[in-house]
Structure formats: structure tokens, C-alpha cells
Design an enzyme around this catalytic site. Sequence first.
Site, PDB file in Angstrom:
ATOM      1  N   GLY A  45       0.851  -1.234   0.006  1.00  0.00           N
ATOM      2  CA  GLY A  45      -0.105  -0.099  -0.052  1.00  0.00           C
ATOM      3  C   GLY A  45       0.531   1.285   0.049  1.00  0.00           C
ATOM      4  N   GLN A  50       3.016  10.043   1.428  1.00  0.00           N
ATOM      5  CA  GLN A  50       4.244   9.144   1.321  1.00  0.00           C
ATOM      6  C   GLN A  50       5.155   9.600   0.100  1.00  0.00           C
ATOM      7  OE1 GLN A  50       2.237   5.148   2.193  1.00  0.00           O
ATOM      8  NE2 GLN A  50       4.139   5.084   3.295  1.00  0.00           N
ATOM      9  N   CYS A 107       5.635   0.116   7.368  1.00  0.00           N
ATOM     10  CA  CYS A 107       5.315   1.085   6.297  1.00  0.00           C
ATOM     11  C   CYS A 107       6.533   1.516   5.547  1.00  0.00           C
ATOM     12  CB  CYS A 107       4.982   2.267   7.479  1.00  0.00           C
ATOM     13  SG  CYS A 107       4.430   3.657   6.415  1.00  0.00           S
ATOM     14  N   LEU A 108       6.439   1.822   4.522  1.00  0.00           N
ATOM     15  CA  LEU A 108       7.512   2.315   3.472  1.00  0.00           C
ATOM     16  C   LEU A 108       8.251   3.372   3.944  1.00  0.00           C
ATOM     17  CD1 LEU A 108       5.955   1.477   0.004  1.00  0.00           C
ATOM     18  CD2 LEU A 108       7.820   0.038   1.172  1.00  0.00           C
ATOM     19  N   HIS A 149      -4.804   1.403   7.409  1.00  0.00           N
ATOM     20  CA  HIS A 149      -3.506   1.987   7.505  1.00  0.00           C
ATOM     21  C   HIS A 149      -3.199   3.224   6.319  1.00  0.00           C
ATOM     22  CE1 HIS A 149       1.294   1.210   7.952  1.00  0.00           C
ATOM     23  NE2 HIS A 149       1.095   2.220   6.802  1.00  0.00           N
ATOM     24  N   GLU A 150      -3.471   2.820   5.247  1.00  0.00           N
ATOM     25  CA  GLU A 150      -3.289   3.862   4.190  1.00  0.00           C
ATOM     26  C   GLU A 150      -4.388   5.141   4.483  1.00  0.00           C
ATOM     27  OE1 GLU A 150      -0.925   3.685   2.490  1.00  0.00           O
ATOM     28  OE2 GLU A 150      -0.477   1.361   3.242  1.00  0.00           O
TER      29      GLU A 150
HETATM   30 NI    NI Z   1       2.405   3.244   5.620  1.00  0.00          NI
END
Ligand code: NI
Length: 186
Positions: A45, A50, A107-108, A149-150
Site C-alpha cells: 500500500g 508518502q 510502512c514504507l 493503514h493507508e
Molecule cells: Ni504506511
Amino acid sequence: MILDIKQYGEPVLRRKCDPVEEVDTDIRNFTQDLIDTMIDAEGIGLAAPQVGVDMRIAVVDVAHDPECVSFFKVAGEDANMVDFMPLIFINPELELSGPREADSEGCLSIQEIRAKVKRPTIVKAKLPQIDGSVLEIETDGLLARAIQHEVDHLNGILFTDRVSTTAKARLKRQLKDLGNTKWERR
Ligand code: NI
């Protein structure tokens, strides 16, 4: 186009994102960039903030694991989850239900940390699409978690905000270090 993924400490990750008012060519192109960037980073995601854009757009793809949901409905009818990946959402609206369960998240934008987060197990979502239609889905499992989360990202919330008090204490130092150094280096 692959976009640069912002890391913990960058202010854009804390912004409450603005709704998209009109889906035009720029938004369509950006949505594709978001998908390409998620795939390139091997994430499940990715949300617009981000990559430094404070708009209510996110993408999710859990097609790698068709068994990660126990059900998937579109407009109230059973559907094949994989056929609907990657899931795009613009100005999403969620309705959460079911018992809260804890599972590990990453998370990225916080690549060094994984931690357990408690979330409601079932998500009903109205997801406006780039063609102007609205996809109404209901699901559970990893997909329900990833969607929550997103959408949190669109409200400036990170998964580390939602961990238990004990875990928060344990992560505090690590997050402080990340917040102080990570993005100033760039
Ligand atoms: Ni994330």
C-alpha cells in the site's frame, strides 16, 4: 514514474490531506505513479503524502496473497479479490466493524520498524475511482488492515501512533532518532 518515498520525520506525513475536487489527467497520472512506486518498493500500500502530495489518494495491492481475506464483497456480492487489485481510492470513506485484533504492520515510510497494531477486523468502504464510479467493498484480513493503514496516512496518522503504550515506550528512542536524522540528510 517512480517517486521518492518520504521518510519518518518529514512534515508532509503528518498533514491532514485535502480531498480531491476533480479527477483530471494530472490525478490519473499521479495515481499510476503511486501504483508504480508501490510496486517498485515491494509494498502492499502507498498513500499520496508518502510521496509528498497532501491529497486524499491511496493505493493498495494484496494480490500476492489471495488467502489473506476470508471474504471480499463488491456492492454486497461475493467477488474475486485479486480481480480488483490494485485497489485505488480517492476521497475514501470507511465504516469499521468487528472485534479489534492485533497484527504486525510495517510502512514504507518507517522501514526500520515493525510493530503490532490493534484494528477493527472488518472494513466497509466507499472508494471513488479514477473513472468517476464508486467501488463499494467489504472485506477483512490483511486487506482491511492495509486499507485502514493507508487511510490513516491521509489523516497524518502513522501506525506507530496506534501501537500499545508499552510498545510506544520501546519505540520512542528509535523513532526520535529517525525523526531527527533521516530527512535532514537528504
Ligand atoms: Ni504506511
